[in-house]
Every structure is written in C-alpha cells, then in structure tokens.
Write a protein that holds these residues in place. Sequence first.
Motif, PDB file in Angstrom:
ATOM      1  N   TRP A 187       7.994  11.544  -3.868  1.00  0.00           N
ATOM      2  CA  TRP A 187       7.113  10.875  -3.284  1.00  0.00           C
ATOM      3  C   TRP A 187       6.533   9.390  -3.484  1.00  0.00           C
ATOM      4  O   TRP A 187       7.092   8.831  -4.291  1.00  0.00           O
ATOM      5  CB  TRP A 187       5.926  11.871  -3.422  1.00  0.00           C
ATOM      6  CG  TRP A 187       5.326  11.970  -4.881  1.00  0.00           C
ATOM      7  CD1 TRP A 187       4.462  11.160  -5.394  1.00  0.00           C
ATOM      8  CD2 TRP A 187       6.067  12.753  -6.359  1.00  0.00           C
ATOM      9  NE1 TRP A 187       4.121  11.539  -6.841  1.00  0.00           N
ATOM     10  CE2 TRP A 187       5.131  12.283  -7.325  1.00  0.00           C
ATOM     11  CE3 TRP A 187       7.188  13.487  -6.204  1.00  0.00           C
ATOM     12  CZ2 TRP A 187       5.381  12.773  -8.518  1.00  0.00           C
ATOM     13  CZ3 TRP A 187       7.485  13.927  -7.486  1.00  0.00           C
ATOM     14  CH2 TRP A 187       6.756  13.668  -8.501  1.00  0.00           C
ATOM     15  N   THR A 188       5.613   9.133  -2.532  1.00  0.00           N
ATOM     16  CA  THR A 188       5.644   7.791  -2.564  1.00  0.00           C
ATOM     17  C   THR A 188       4.973   7.085  -3.714  1.00  0.00           C
ATOM     18  O   THR A 188       5.504   6.104  -4.345  1.00  0.00           O
ATOM     19  CB  THR A 188       4.735   7.317  -1.220  1.00  0.00           C
ATOM     20  OG1 THR A 188       4.980   7.751  -0.210  1.00  0.00           O
ATOM     21  CG2 THR A 188       4.440   5.763  -1.367  1.00  0.00           C
ATOM     22  N   ALA A 189       3.921   7.928  -4.243  1.00  0.00           N
ATOM     23  CA  ALA A 189       3.566   7.095  -5.462  1.00  0.00           C
ATOM     24  C   ALA A 189       4.351   7.513  -6.742  1.00  0.00           C
ATOM     25  O   ALA A 189       4.109   6.870  -7.984  1.00  0.00           O
ATOM     26  CB  ALA A 189       2.087   7.834  -5.896  1.00  0.00           C
ATOM     27  N   GLY A 190       5.472   8.061  -6.790  1.00  0.00           N
ATOM     28  CA  GLY A 190       6.469   8.398  -7.670  1.00  0.00           C
ATOM     29  C   GLY A 190       5.817   9.117  -8.896  1.00  0.00           C
ATOM     30  O   GLY A 190       4.929   9.954  -8.834  1.00  0.00           O
ATOM     31  N   GLY A 191       6.603   8.993 -10.181  1.00  0.00           N
ATOM     32  CA  GLY A 191       5.992   9.767 -11.287  1.00  0.00           C
ATOM     33  C   GLY A 191       5.239   9.141 -12.020  1.00  0.00           C
ATOM     34  O   GLY A 191       4.531   8.193 -11.678  1.00  0.00           O
ATOM     35  N   ARG A 192       4.877  10.111 -12.962  1.00  0.00           N
ATOM     36  CA  ARG A 192       3.680   9.545 -14.012  1.00  0.00           C
ATOM     37  C   ARG A 192       3.936   8.391 -15.103  1.00  0.00           C
ATOM     38  O   ARG A 192       3.245   7.766 -15.743  1.00  0.00           O
ATOM     39  CB  ARG A 192       3.198  10.938 -14.906  1.00  0.00           C
ATOM     40  CG  ARG A 192       2.586  11.849 -13.959  1.00  0.00           C
ATOM     41  CD  ARG A 192       2.460  13.083 -14.640  1.00  0.00           C
ATOM     42  NE  ARG A 192       3.681  13.808 -14.940  1.00  0.00           N
ATOM     43  CZ  ARG A 192       3.933  14.669 -16.086  1.00  0.00           C
ATOM     44  NH1 ARG A 192       2.854  14.914 -16.683  1.00  0.00           N
ATOM     45  NH2 ARG A 192       5.121  14.972 -16.161  1.00  0.00           N
ATOM     46  N   LEU A 225       8.536  14.004   0.101  1.00  0.00           N
ATOM     47  CA  LEU A 225       7.862  15.318   0.227  1.00  0.00           C
ATOM     48  C   LEU A 225       7.386  14.980   1.670  1.00  0.00           C
ATOM     49  O   LEU A 225       6.867  16.079   2.456  1.00  0.00           O
ATOM     50  CB  LEU A 225       6.710  15.212  -0.328  1.00  0.00           C
ATOM     51  CG  LEU A 225       6.862  15.660  -1.986  1.00  0.00           C
ATOM     52  CD1 LEU A 225       5.471  15.600  -2.790  1.00  0.00           C
ATOM     53  CD2 LEU A 225       7.292  17.369  -2.111  1.00  0.00           C
ATOM     54  N   SER A 226       7.184  13.426   2.292  1.00  0.00           N
ATOM     55  CA  SER A 226       6.855  13.451   3.231  1.00  0.00           C
ATOM     56  C   SER A 226       7.690  13.877   4.538  1.00  0.00           C
ATOM     57  O   SER A 226       7.167  13.841   5.933  1.00  0.00           O
ATOM     58  CB  SER A 226       6.383  11.809   3.634  1.00  0.00           C
ATOM     59  OG  SER A 226       7.593  11.145   3.372  1.00  0.00           O
ATOM     60  N   SER A 256       0.085  12.299  -4.653  1.00  0.00           N
ATOM     61  CA  SER A 256      -0.628  11.762  -3.538  1.00  0.00           C
ATOM     62  C   SER A 256       0.358  11.297  -2.509  1.00  0.00           C
ATOM     63  O   SER A 256       1.411  11.100  -2.886  1.00  0.00           O
ATOM     64  CB  SER A 256      -1.878  10.685  -4.244  1.00  0.00           C
ATOM     65  OG  SER A 256      -0.795   9.852  -4.539  1.00  0.00           O
ATOM     66  N   ASP A 257      -0.151  10.727  -1.359  1.00  0.00           N
ATOM     67  CA  ASP A 257       0.720  10.229  -0.464  1.00  0.00           C
ATOM     68  C   ASP A 257       1.822  11.288  -0.039  1.00  0.00           C
ATOM     69  O   ASP A 257       3.089  10.727   0.266  1.00  0.00           O
ATOM     70  CB  ASP A 257       1.226   8.644  -0.830  1.00  0.00           C
ATOM     71  CG  ASP A 257      -0.010   7.912  -1.197  1.00  0.00           C
ATOM     72  OD1 ASP A 257      -0.960   7.911  -0.479  1.00  0.00           O
ATOM     73  OD2 ASP A 257       0.139   7.415  -2.332  1.00  0.00           O
TER      74      ASP A 257
END
Length: 464
Positions: A187-192, A225-226, A256-257
């Motif tokens: 996903w766009t925001a990536g991992g932690r 995910l998008s 998110s995103d």
Amino acid sequence: MRIHDQWRNLPASSRARFLDDRVAAAHRWPAHELPGWRQPWQPLRPLILTEDAAAGLGRLATRLIHLAVDACLRRARTAGELYDLLRYPRELPLLDRGRPLDHAELTACARPDILLQDGTPRLLELNISTAIAGTRAVDVLASAYRDLWRGPELGPPPSVIDTRSAHLAATLPPAADGPPRLLIPTWTAGGRLPGLEGEAALRAYLRPSADSAVRAGLRVIQASLSELRTDHTETLHAGPDRVDAMLCPFLSDEVSDDDGGLAAVRRAALAGTLRLFQPDATSLLSAKAVLAWIHEDIGLLDATDRLLVREHLPHTTHLSRHHPADTLAGRLSTAARDRERLVLKPSCGHGGQGVVFGRDLGPSEWLRVLRAELEQDDVVLQELVPADILRMPFLSPGRSVPHDEDVAFVLSPYLIGGRTCGFLVRHDAPAAAPAGLKPINMANSAFCNTVMLRRPSPAAPAER
C-alpha cells in the motif's frame, strides 16, 4: 525447565575465530541492509540454545497460548463478543464480528515475548498476529551467522518465512483450477519500519516472502491494495487475477491510502470467498487482559497446567473502571501494597508504550498514574520479572575493538502451525543502569539479534 546461553560450551578456538570473522564483516553485515534494522551498536554473536531447549520453549509457549484461547472461549464465543469484552480501543476494519473463535485459527502464528529468570522462561506477552516485526530479519541474521561459523556445532533454526509458506501450502484449500492464489499486498504508505514508506520499497522487502510461497507451491500475486476489487459474487480480484487467500503483513487499523482496497478485502472475507492469514480476530488474543484471565481461571485447570501457569506466566491482574467498585478498590489496594513488585501495562498496548515500573515511582505518584491510565483504557498489573543478564560482545560507534557488556534480553520464538522456527532476540541498551528494568524494545534503544542452535555432539565410539 531451565534455559541458559550455550556460548561458553562451544570450543574456545572456534569462538575466537568466529568473533574475528564477525568483526571483519561488521561493515557489510546484512542486517544493516534491512529497513528499520540498522543499529549503532552491533551484537557480535547470537544467543546459543540447545536444540532441546528451543523445542521445549516452543512447546511451553504453545501450551500457554492454547490456555489463553481457552480463557477467551469461557467468556466469548465470537470475535465480536471478545472485542466488546476487551473494550478494544482501536477499530479493526477487517474484524468479522460474527466469526466463531477457533483454536487452530487463533494459534496459527505467534511470537510470544519471554524473559528468563534464573533460567526459567517467564512469558510476558503473546503477540499473536502476522504483523509482528522481525520475520525477515531473523532469517537474514541466522543465515549470516551460519555462514560465519566454521564447524558442525551450530546451525540455524528453521526459517520463519519458509515455515509460514509451508503452513499456508498445507492448510489453504486448493482452487478449482489448481493451487490457491495468495495475495501479498502493498500500500502507498508502506510498512511501519523506517525506509518502507513507499510502495516499491515495501514490495521489495516482501519479495522473499513471495519467493518462498512460490517454492512451497502457491500461486503468488503481489499487488497494491488500491488495485483490489470484488465482483458480483464478492470474489476478490487484483487486476485480472482472482485472489483466494491474503497474507496480512499489517495491522488493518494502521493502513491508509488504500483507495477502497481494505473494504474490498472485507467484503470478500465476510462472504467467505477469501481466506485471511491471519484474520483481525487473532490480534485480540494479544491483549494482556487475556493473561489475567488465565490466572483468574487457574482453579479450572488440571494440576499440570496449574503448575505451568504458576511457574512460567508472571501473575497478571486486570483492572478496569467498569469493574464493580469493591473489586476495583481491592485491586487498587493490592497495587498500592505491592508497588515495587509490579509493572503497569495497557491491556491492549504494544511496543512498550505506557509501561510503568512501580519501583520507579513513589507511592502517591504510582496511584495517581494508575488511576489516570484507568480513565483512558483497561490496564493490567503484572508481576515484575528480574531478567537474567547476559555477557555479550558488542561493536559500538567509533570503536573497532569488541567490548563486552552486561545486558538483559527478551527471547521471542516464532510459532507457526505448531512448529517452532526462528527467534527474535532483543538486548537491553548496553550500559543501561540498572540492566533489565525498563521495557526491552526498539523504542527504548534495544538491539536486535537472533538464536543459533547448538547441535548434540557426536557420540564417542564405544570401547571394544
């Protein structure tokens, strides 16, 4: 059960040669290539366990986790009932509230945190989720240590990633046209972890998981995910590809995103056309109130399990402002009396956030903090475990010569499908004073390591 580091039981010449080679490899140590795992202090050797000790630790932790599920099932039958009972403080977008709690599903993947006290394992947290950190790092570290040790005495534990892939291949039902299609999402925001904020970086980081799943016989899709959508039968698709199962390397409330991708995943999961590994319900088992429930139910256990709990699970008490007034008053009175022997933890916290050691505060401040935390969320009071101290050689910034430090450590075995595989080890920050008396995690400058296994010595030839 007693567990001790076996480093001193290895041949002295092999140990010296290994440390020399490890120092020479410091500038190219592969863990430094992993996002989020670069650390200024480098432990120069792994923790060494015997194969029997590692297997026994896995069996012990597995049994305690099953007792945790039993405690939940005495109080709730579905994921939604357990979520409400725990007063879980975060929304879980993929939670199927009506899904029955199932032993096999809830115990399929865990990484409990364990301290050793005079060699006795004491389990502090369950950490049941596929989003737990370190999965790739421990495999990389174990492989690097294996390549440095020049003898038959040591070997790595089974790979975490490969054990997970084998479990998925054995348990996911086949599709009508062949092996199941497993989605490993980005996903766009990536991992932690720092360095995984972009989708391309996250996809590269997860590539070994994809390759491992392919070797295990699964058909793998890496997609954002998008890109996800469902059709008229609520079957999940990533572009033109149908998805049968999804690995969840994230906490769903942190994504998110996603451009509606999580909503598509939820629709498919609720419709039964998509299997999640693991579903959000498993995260509920990590709540520390569950450990308190095991102690509350100790009279319902058989003699073997009672002994197991008393010896290996630090006494844990659940406190909530929703408890009856007399119950809460009694537990607060006990908390005041036993302050120096207790640790305050949020019931549903993680990463060491909100952890307070009673011995660090005066009596009035301790009760003030405790009451303030209770106004926010449920908490637990857990017995303070004096951690064993390990002598560990380190390289530190600006020094080219190893030096030994006395450090505490947390030992965290990965348990997947009933198998014990890799181990994450976190060392207390060197020179912490006193060692072991604060949470040992990345947020408190802990340093990560892993375990190698000492193999049994070959039997000596029998005399004639």
